[in-house]
Write a protein that holds these residues in place. Structure first.
Motif, PDB file in Angstrom:
ATOM      1  N   PHE A 298       0.805  -1.224   0.000  1.00  0.00           N
ATOM      2  CA  PHE A 298       0.000   0.000   0.000  1.00  0.00           C
ATOM      3  C   PHE A 298       0.844   1.284   0.000  1.00  0.00           C
ATOM      4  O   PHE A 298       0.589   2.202   0.778  1.00  0.00           O
ATOM      5  N   GLU A 299       1.832   1.333  -0.884  1.00  0.00           N
ATOM      6  CA  GLU A 299       2.586   2.579  -1.024  1.00  0.00           C
ATOM      7  C   GLU A 299       1.997   3.407  -2.161  1.00  0.00           C
ATOM      8  O   GLU A 299       1.625   2.871  -3.201  1.00  0.00           O
ATOM      9  N   PRO A 300       1.899   4.731  -1.981  1.00  0.00           N
ATOM     10  CA  PRO A 300       1.212   5.572  -2.969  1.00  0.00           C
ATOM     11  C   PRO A 300       1.977   5.713  -4.279  1.00  0.00           C
ATOM     12  O   PRO A 300       3.209   5.829  -4.284  1.00  0.00           O
ATOM     13  N   ASN A 301       1.240   5.692  -5.377  1.00  0.00           N
ATOM     14  CA  ASN A 301       1.797   6.012  -6.677  1.00  0.00           C
ATOM     15  C   ASN A 301       2.060   7.523  -6.743  1.00  0.00           C
ATOM     16  O   ASN A 301       1.489   8.298  -5.970  1.00  0.00           O
ATOM     17  N   SER A 302       2.892   7.947  -7.659  1.00  0.00           N
ATOM     18  CA  SER A 302       3.304   9.355  -7.697  1.00  0.00           C
ATOM     19  C   SER A 302       2.303  10.266  -8.404  1.00  0.00           C
ATOM     20  O   SER A 302       2.180  11.452  -8.053  1.00  0.00           O
ATOM     21  N   TRP A 303       1.546   9.742  -9.381  1.00  0.00           N
ATOM     22  CA  TRP A 303       0.749  10.649 -10.215  1.00  0.00           C
ATOM     23  C   TRP A 303      -0.315  11.456  -9.468  1.00  0.00           C
ATOM     24  O   TRP A 303      -0.525  12.647  -9.801  1.00  0.00           O
ATOM     25  N   PRO A 304      -1.011  10.912  -8.439  1.00  0.00           N
ATOM     26  CA  PRO A 304      -1.996  11.756  -7.742  1.00  0.00           C
ATOM     27  C   PRO A 304      -1.374  12.980  -7.066  1.00  0.00           C
ATOM     28  O   PRO A 304      -2.044  13.999  -6.885  1.00  0.00           O
ATOM     29  N   TYR A 305      -0.078  12.890  -6.714  1.00  0.00           N
ATOM     30  CA  TYR A 305       0.579  14.022  -6.046  1.00  0.00           C
ATOM     31  C   TYR A 305       0.872  15.173  -7.008  1.00  0.00           C
ATOM     32  O   TYR A 305       1.125  16.303  -6.569  1.00  0.00           O
ATOM     33  N   PHE A 306       0.818  14.888  -8.289  1.00  0.00           N
ATOM     34  CA  PHE A 306       1.057  15.936  -9.282  1.00  0.00           C
ATOM     35  C   PHE A 306      -0.239  16.459  -9.905  1.00  0.00           C
ATOM     36  O   PHE A 306      -0.242  17.546 -10.488  1.00  0.00           O
ATOM     37  N   TYR A 307      -1.331  15.711  -9.764  1.00  0.00           N
ATOM     38  CA  TYR A 307      -2.578  16.093 -10.427  1.00  0.00           C
ATOM     39  C   TYR A 307      -3.757  16.204  -9.452  1.00  0.00           C
ATOM     40  O   TYR A 307      -4.418  17.245  -9.378  1.00  0.00           O
ATOM     41  N   ILE A 308      -4.029  15.126  -8.707  1.00  0.00           N
ATOM     42  CA  ILE A 308      -5.236  15.087  -7.878  1.00  0.00           C
ATOM     43  C   ILE A 308      -5.119  15.971  -6.639  1.00  0.00           C
ATOM     44  O   ILE A 308      -5.976  16.836  -6.391  1.00  0.00           O
ATOM     45  N   TYR A 309      -4.063  15.778  -5.843  1.00  0.00           N
ATOM     46  CA  TYR A 309      -3.953  16.511  -4.586  1.00  0.00           C
ATOM     47  C   TYR A 309      -3.749  18.019  -4.792  1.00  0.00           C
ATOM     48  O   TYR A 309      -4.335  18.824  -4.039  1.00  0.00           O
ATOM     49  N   PRO A 310      -2.972  18.458  -5.796  1.00  0.00           N
ATOM     50  CA  PRO A 310      -2.919  19.906  -6.060  1.00  0.00           C
ATOM     51  C   PRO A 310      -4.287  20.482  -6.440  1.00  0.00           C
ATOM     52  O   PRO A 310      -4.614  21.609  -6.042  1.00  0.00           O
ATOM     53  N   PHE A 311      -5.070  19.704  -7.195  1.00  0.00           N
ATOM     54  CA  PHE A 311      -6.409  20.164  -7.564  1.00  0.00           C
ATOM     55  C   PHE A 311      -7.297  20.313  -6.326  1.00  0.00           C
ATOM     56  O   PHE A 311      -8.053  21.288  -6.194  1.00  0.00           O
ATOM     57  N   ILE A 312      -7.206  19.348  -5.393  1.00  0.00           N
ATOM     58  CA  ILE A 312      -7.993  19.423  -4.156  1.00  0.00           C
ATOM     59  C   ILE A 312      -7.599  20.657  -3.351  1.00  0.00           C
ATOM     60  O   ILE A 312      -8.460  21.383  -2.836  1.00  0.00           O
ATOM     61  N   ARG A 313      -6.284  20.923  -3.264  1.00  0.00           N
ATOM     62  CA  ARG A 313      -5.826  22.105  -2.522  1.00  0.00           C
ATOM     63  C   ARG A 313      -6.296  23.392  -3.199  1.00  0.00           C
ATOM     64  O   ARG A 313      -6.712  24.353  -2.530  1.00  0.00           O
ATOM     65  N   PHE A 314      -6.260  23.403  -4.515  1.00  0.00           N
ATOM     66  CA  PHE A 314      -6.747  24.574  -5.271  1.00  0.00           C
ATOM     67  C   PHE A 314      -8.241  24.790  -5.022  1.00  0.00           C
ATOM     68  O   PHE A 314      -8.690  25.909  -4.778  1.00  0.00           O
ATOM     69  N   LEU A 315      -9.008  23.702  -5.079  1.00  0.00           N
ATOM     70  CA  LEU A 315     -10.448  23.794  -4.866  1.00  0.00           C
ATOM     71  C   LEU A 315     -10.774  24.301  -3.467  1.00  0.00           C
ATOM     72  O   LEU A 315     -11.676  25.135  -3.285  1.00  0.00           O
ATOM     73  N   LYS A 316     -10.020  23.842  -2.493  1.00  0.00           N
ATOM     74  CA  LYS A 316     -10.242  24.281  -1.110  1.00  0.00           C
ATOM     75  C   LYS A 316     -10.025  25.788  -0.963  1.00  0.00           C
ATOM     76  O   LYS A 316     -10.764  26.473  -0.252  1.00  0.00           O
ATOM     77  N   ARG A 317      -9.004  26.292  -1.655  1.00  0.00           N
ATOM     78  CA  ARG A 317      -8.723  27.734  -1.575  1.00  0.00           C
ATOM     79  C   ARG A 317      -9.799  28.551  -2.274  1.00  0.00           C
ATOM     80  O   ARG A 317     -10.245  29.582  -1.760  1.00  0.00           O
TER      81      ARG A 317
END
Length: 324
Positions: free
Chosen positions: A197-216
């Protein structure tokens, strides 16, 4: 009182020299290094005297979150345990008298699912409170031991272990490369390491930045901030791991890849949303999908992740490697 079998395996994390038990002071002593390590509540604390700031922050966070970690990460949900059982089957098929070290064992959830009573299990974590909780939760036999230690300075003899298991903890380390080299040192020839269960790298470049942007943009902070202490420094600074990252780690550590499993596609998005919601809720109010629905989504995910190219967009990896 220290168990003799455990004492024969443990070494000073700094010098890798043998340890002796000082019954009077309830300490483990490295005579050659003139270092002493205390034993608290029957748990040896084999940490270097001056932990790096990153590691000290990790230990502090997990000490604080020890009793909340499970519900936030939904570790008992079917979409997690379904995949846990696959790598635990490998552990349960280890040969009699094998010694397994679990690194970053947390509250002992995975270790409690091991039903192979013929092996010895050493649960280790940098957080004393996590290991203390794991010890109190222990449902296995007397062949389970508990140690507080640094994953990059494993306090075990060279070639002394038959298997190592690290689940959802590699990304909490400042230098995974150092961990793999240490793992190779302590594994016996043909010993195995299970990375779960180690995280893949792609969500850290696409998904999580989008979530942080949406929150702001829509000011969701007051709805999405956790009722606990947020995230650890490891979670904040990790960028996940690509398949080529693991290949590089293995090549540099005399390890050979044996098995790869890609975990979650649709469920990556679902789990992220549920985790955010559950971090705001009391433990007895946490929510989850019905098991039947989870099984359908897992079936769909497995189909999606069988497609070339798309399968590289899994959310997590489970890998098995062996020492050459």
């Amino acid at each position: 009182m220290m168990d003799k079998k455990l004492l024969d395996i443990l070494v000073c994390p700094v010098t890798k020299s043998p340890l002796t038990y000082d019954k009077k002071n309830n300490e483990l002593i490295s005579k050659s290094a003139k270092l002493a390590y205390r034993i608290k509540d029957g748990i040896p604390i084999l940490l270097p005297k001056n932990l790096e700031k990153f590691k000290a922050l990790e230990a502090e966070y997990h000490d604080h979150e020890a009793h909340h970690y499970g519900e936030i990460n939904m570790i008992n949900s079917y979409h997690v345990t379904h995949y846990n059982e696959k790598y635990l089957n490998i552990v349960n098929n280890l040969e009699k008298n094998s010694i397994l070290l679990e690194v970053g064992s947390g509250d002992g959830n995975d270790a409690n699912r091991i039903n192979n009573s013929e092996i010895s299990v050493i649960q280790s974590d940098i957080s004393f409170e996590m290991i203390k909780l794991a010890k109190s939760n222990n449902k296995n036999n007397a062949k389970t031991f508990f140690v507080v230690s640094d994953a990059e300075k494993i306090p075990c003899e060279d070639n002394s272990l038959d298997a190592i298991m690290i689940v959802a903890a590699l990304h909490h380390l400042p230098s995974p490369k150092k961990f793999f080299k240490e793992a190779s040192r302590v594994l016996s020839p043909n010993g195995i390491i299970i990375i779960g269960f180690e995280p893949n790298s792609w969500p850290y470049f696409y998904i999580y930045p989008f979530i942080r942007f949406l929150k702001r943009i829509v000011r969701l902070e007051k709805y999405t901030n956790s009722k606990h202490s947020g995230v650890s420094v490891g979670d904040m600074e990790t960028e996940g791991f690509s398949f080529s990252d693991f290949k590089s780690f293995f090549d540099e550590s005399n390890l050979q890849l044996v098995k790869t499993e890609r975990i979650w596609f649709l469920f990556g998005f679902i789990h992220t949303i549920l985790s955010i919601i559950n971090s705001k809720l009391p433990q007895d109010k946490s929510i989850d999908l019905p098991v039947a629905v989870q099984k359908v989504i897992i079936f769909i995910d497995d189909l999606i992740l069988s497609i070339p190219i798309i399968r590289n967009f899994c959310w997590h990896w489970t890998l098995v490697a062996k020492k050459n």
